[in-house]
Design an enzyme around this catalytic site. Structure first.
Site, PDB file in Angstrom:
ATOM      1  N   HIS A 130      33.290  -0.894   4.158  1.00  0.00           N
ATOM      2  CA  HIS A 130      33.386  -1.775   5.330  1.00  0.00           C
ATOM      3  C   HIS A 130      34.849  -2.171   5.574  1.00  0.00           C
ATOM      4  O   HIS A 130      35.572  -2.481   4.629  1.00  0.00           O
ATOM      5  CB  HIS A 130      32.524  -3.024   5.096  1.00  0.00           C
ATOM      6  CG  HIS A 130      32.335  -3.827   6.341  1.00  0.00           C
ATOM      7  ND1 HIS A 130      33.284  -4.711   6.800  1.00  0.00           N
ATOM      8  CD2 HIS A 130      31.329  -3.846   7.248  1.00  0.00           C
ATOM      9  CE1 HIS A 130      32.841  -5.259   7.929  1.00  0.00           C
ATOM     10  NE2 HIS A 130      31.658  -4.742   8.215  1.00  0.00           N
ATOM     11  N   GLU A 132      36.270  -4.819   6.574  1.00  0.00           N
ATOM     12  CA  GLU A 132      36.693  -6.124   6.036  1.00  0.00           C
ATOM     13  C   GLU A 132      37.016  -6.010   4.548  1.00  0.00           C
ATOM     14  O   GLU A 132      38.020  -6.539   4.068  1.00  0.00           O
ATOM     15  CB  GLU A 132      35.578  -7.164   6.250  1.00  0.00           C
ATOM     16  CG  GLU A 132      35.974  -8.532   5.727  1.00  0.00           C
ATOM     17  CD  GLU A 132      34.808  -9.507   5.694  1.00  0.00           C
ATOM     18  OE1 GLU A 132      33.930  -9.439   6.577  1.00  0.00           O
ATOM     19  OE2 GLU A 132      34.793 -10.350   4.773  1.00  0.00           O
ATOM     20  N   CYS A 196      30.736 -16.608   5.304  1.00  0.00           N
ATOM     21  CA  CYS A 196      31.091 -17.537   6.381  1.00  0.00           C
ATOM     22  C   CYS A 196      29.875 -18.339   6.851  1.00  0.00           C
ATOM     23  O   CYS A 196      28.728 -17.924   6.645  1.00  0.00           O
ATOM     24  CB  CYS A 196      31.742 -16.799   7.542  1.00  0.00           C
ATOM     25  SG  CYS A 196      30.561 -15.978   8.587  1.00  0.00           S
ATOM     26  N   SER A 224      26.332  -2.419  11.844  1.00  0.00           N
ATOM     27  CA  SER A 224      26.760  -3.803  11.658  1.00  0.00           C
ATOM     28  C   SER A 224      26.257  -4.340  10.316  1.00  0.00           C
ATOM     29  O   SER A 224      25.047  -4.408  10.065  1.00  0.00           O
ATOM     30  CB  SER A 224      26.220  -4.653  12.809  1.00  0.00           C
ATOM     31  OG  SER A 224      26.111  -6.000  12.415  1.00  0.00           O
TER      32      SER A 224
HETATM   33  S1  SF4 Z   1      32.445 -15.927  11.943  1.00  0.00           S
HETATM   34 FE1  SF4 Z   1      31.730 -14.798  10.139  1.00  0.00          FE
HETATM   35  S2  SF4 Z   1      30.512 -13.089  10.918  1.00  0.00           S
HETATM   36 FE2  SF4 Z   1      31.737 -13.886  12.614  1.00  0.00          FE
HETATM   37  S3  SF4 Z   1      33.578 -12.604  12.602  1.00  0.00           S
HETATM   38 FE3  SF4 Z   1      34.032 -14.431  11.415  1.00  0.00          FE
HETATM   39  S4  SF4 Z   1      33.579 -13.839   9.327  1.00  0.00           S
HETATM   40 FE4  SF4 Z   1      32.603 -12.300  10.627  1.00  0.00          FE
END
Ligand code: SF4
Length: 284
Positions: A130, A132, A196, A224
């Site tokens: 991924h 990230e 998050c 996703s």
């Molecule tokens: S809020 Fe969370 S899910 Fe949305 S882009 Fe940021 S890290 Fe990713």
């Protein structure tokens, strides 16, 4: 047929922010072909939703997979972030850079950097391919190890100090179990839960709804990560849970004898796709 949408679902703050930044960059260079002197690129898809990426292409925001062969233009860094090495490359090439990295990802990047400086062996809990996770890995100066499940723990050597962060969209249960086993690999374990808030809320809401309905649809790009995790959460709660991108992907005969349908959507799924599905199902 009753259709219920999860209380927290769909676009998150980070995705909305990255879209706004990308669209305003494209506006700034003009929309008509003759106006365009500066191309606008995103390194990898801006968000993991093919329908949104297609719309962005229509706004002349082009996805590239690497910087090679591209000489100038505006480069939008996606919400998942990029590694410092790639950022340096982009700067060297004199791209105008618009950083749409989500602040939650930025926080995790900083933690990896700090842990590396303090000589911790860094473990990143997440999907190894991924973007990230690759960006986080880039901040570890080659000392990071990606662990996606307990099966990968063999890759982590016994170390004096281990620091752990996690991909922002991971399942807390997976993170918890990996952390509990890492205790056996070190005398000093520093743990940062970097999942998050948007992910936590969406998973909680989806879990609640999946337990109350006859069938659950999880809407979002097949690529996703956060939608895939939502589908896992729902499946545990309700065996009639299906991950779809559009309603046309779904076998409607599965709705037979189902009266209450729950819908949730990943953080990269636009409202209009969810609305389209809700409208069609409500009319059935
Ligand atoms: S809020 Fe969370 S899910 Fe949305 S882009 Fe940021 S890290 Fe990713």
């Amino acid at each position: 047929m009753k259709v219920i949408v999860a209380e927290k679902s769909g676009f998150c703050f980070g995705v909305e922010r990255s879209l706004k930044l990308a669209l305003s960059a494209s506006k700034s260079v003009g929309r008509k072909k003759k106006d365009i002197k500066t191309p606008v690129y995103t390194l990898g898809p801006l968000i993991h939703n093919p329908q949104v990426v297609k719309n962005l292409e229509e706004q002349r925001i082009k996805v590239i997979s690497k910087l090679a062969n591209i000489q100038k233009g505006i480069l939008i860094i996606c919400s998942h972030g990029i590694s410092p090495q790639i950022l340096q490359d982009a700067k060297r090439k004199k791209f105008k850079i618009i950083d749409a990295t989500c602040p939650f990802v930025k926080k995790a990047q900083k933690l990896v950097q700090q842990l590396t400086k303090q000589s911790y062996r860094v473990v990143i809990v997440g999907d190894s391919s991924h973007p990230e996770v690759l960006s986080l890995l880039g901040f570890s100066s080659g000392r990071g190890i990606v662990v996606s499940s307990v099966k990968d723990l063999d890759k982590v050597p016994v170390s004096g100090k281990i620091g752990v962060v996690t991909q922002t969209t991971q399942l807390i249960d997976n993170f918890r179990v990996i952390v509990s086993l890492l205790v056996n690999k070190t005398k000093e374990l520093r743990v940062y839960n970097t999942i998050c808030e948007a992910t936590i809320e969406r998973q909680k809401s989806a879990r609640l709804l999946a337990g109350k309905v006859d069938l659950m649809l999880i809407v979002g790009g097949y690529n996703s990560a956060n939608t895939t995790r939502l589908a896992e959460v729902c499946k545990k709660q309700n065996p009639f849970s299906y991950h779809i991108e559009r309603l046309k992907d779904f076998d409607l005969t599965l709705l037979k004898d189902k009266n209450k349908i729950g819908i949730t959507a990943g953080a990269s799924t636009p409202d209009w796709i969810v609305k389209e599905i809700v409208d069609k199902l409500s009319k059935m």
